[in-house]
Write an enzyme that holds these catalytic residues in place. Structure first.
Site, short mmCIF file in Angstrom:
data_model
loop_
_atom_site.label_atom_id
_atom_site.label_comp_id
_atom_site.label_asym_id
_atom_site.label_seq_id
_atom_site.Cartn_x
_atom_site.Cartn_y
_atom_site.Cartn_z
N ASP A 25 0.87 -1.18 0.00
CA ASP A 25 0.00 0.00 0.00
C ASP A 25 0.91 1.23 0.00
O ASP A 25 1.66 1.44 0.96
CB ASP A 25 -0.87 -0.05 1.27
CG ASP A 25 -1.72 1.20 1.46
OD1 ASP A 25 -1.61 2.15 0.65
OD2 ASP A 25 -2.49 1.22 2.44
N SER A 105 -1.47 13.87 -14.60
CA SER A 105 -2.69 13.77 -15.43
C SER A 105 -2.91 15.08 -16.17
O SER A 105 -2.44 16.14 -15.72
CB SER A 105 -3.89 13.49 -14.53
OG SER A 105 -5.10 13.58 -15.26
N TYR A 118 -9.41 15.43 -6.96
CA TYR A 118 -8.49 14.60 -7.77
C TYR A 118 -7.59 15.54 -8.58
O TYR A 118 -6.37 15.37 -8.62
CB TYR A 118 -9.29 13.69 -8.71
CG TYR A 118 -8.39 12.94 -9.71
CD1 TYR A 118 -7.64 11.83 -9.32
CD2 TYR A 118 -8.28 13.37 -11.02
CE1 TYR A 118 -6.81 11.18 -10.21
CE2 TYR A 118 -7.46 12.72 -11.93
CZ TYR A 118 -6.72 11.63 -11.51
OH TYR A 118 -5.90 10.98 -12.42
N LYS A 122 -3.38 15.92 -8.51
CA LYS A 122 -2.47 15.82 -9.66
C LYS A 122 -1.72 17.14 -9.86
O LYS A 122 -0.57 17.13 -10.31
CB LYS A 122 -3.24 15.41 -10.92
CG LYS A 122 -3.79 13.98 -10.84
CD LYS A 122 -2.68 12.97 -10.60
CE LYS A 122 -3.16 11.53 -10.63
NZ LYS A 122 -2.06 10.54 -10.46
#
Ligand SMILES: NC(=O)c1ccc[n+]([C@@H]2O[C@H](COP(=O)([O-])OP(=O)(O)OC[C@H]3O[C@@H](n4cnc5c(N)ncnc54)[C@H](O)[C@@H]3O)[C@@H](O)[C@H]2O)c1
Length: 215
Positions: A25, A105, A118, A122
């Protein structure tokens, strides 16, 4: 390396005997340490580190994103970079250099609504990339980010926030000038280039792999 060891083992089997699958993890300090130790035991000094593990909250209005979702996204997408850089940069320094790739991204460059936290994670990955590139340059460690546009992976339906139907895909494909989603091999090809000596003078960049989405 993946939290889903079975998935990592399938990929490793596809690569062949040289590959090692490790379950870990990326948000756990102990797992990060153990995965680095397992890699060093098998391969010696790591020359290339790719921070690829990622997750998202579902596409939805920002006030509906819970604190738990925010924490999970930043733990997996941002803190993982902190942990792996701390574990591996000193080893690369002692070996004379290395390459770090962070999978960011297009979300960092041209965010879509409904994915605010999100997108922010990024953005952090991309800015960390630039700052790491500056700070690690004296150790001959290059650090670059890959910025893929949407691709048909496990995350796609969460990014779209609607069922993965041909009609819904079309709406997103219409925002990509080259007219298709990204594929894993697009990102792999860009990663191979940035990790190679052909890219020895390239550090601190966000490389869009996006069919023109951010042009
Ligand atoms: N698919 C897209 O549209 C797209 C677009 C731009 C960027 N990305 C980024 O690409 C990267 C790869 O994602 P993908 O699209 O291949 O999705 P994916 O879901 O197929 O792969 C992500 C992998 O990360 C693993 N993972 C999740 N949490 C983890 C944890 N805590 N520890 C270890 N592993 C963990 C998952 O098990 C999974 O195998 C991510 O960083 C993602 O944000 C994806």
């Amino acid at each position: 390396m993946d939290i889903d060891l079975g998935a990592a083992e399938r990929v490793a089997a596809g690569i062949g005997a040289k590959a090692l699958a490790v379950g870990a993890d990326v948000g756990s300090a102990a797992d990060v340490e153990a995965s680095v130790a397992a890699t060093r035991e098998r391969f010696g000094v790591p020359h290339i580190l790719v921070n690829n593990a990622g997750t998202t909250h579902r596409n939805k209005p920002l006030l509906e994103v819970t604190e738990d979702e925010f924490d999970r996204v930043f733990r997996v997408n941002v803190k993982s970079i902190f942990r792996y850089v701390r574990a591996i940069a000193p080893v690369m320094r002692d070996a004379g250099g290395g390459v770090i790739l962070n999978v960011s991204s297009t979300a960092a460059l041209r965010p879509r609504p409904g994915l605010t936290w999100y997108n922010a994670s990024k953005g952090a990955a991309s800015l960390a990339t630039k700052s790491l590139a500056l700070e690690l340059a004296p150790w001959k460690i290059r650090v670059n980010a890959l910025c893929p546009v949407m691709g048909a992976t496990g995350l796609l339906e969460h990014f779209m926030g609607v069922p993965d139907t041909p009609e819904n895909r079309e709406r997103f494909i219409a925002t990509i000038p080259l007219g298709r989603l990204s594929q894993a091999r697009d990102i792999a090809a860009a990663a191979l280039f940035l990790a190679s000596d052909e890219a020895e003078f390239i550090t601190g960049v966000d490389l869009p792999v996006d069919g023109g989405r951010t042009a």
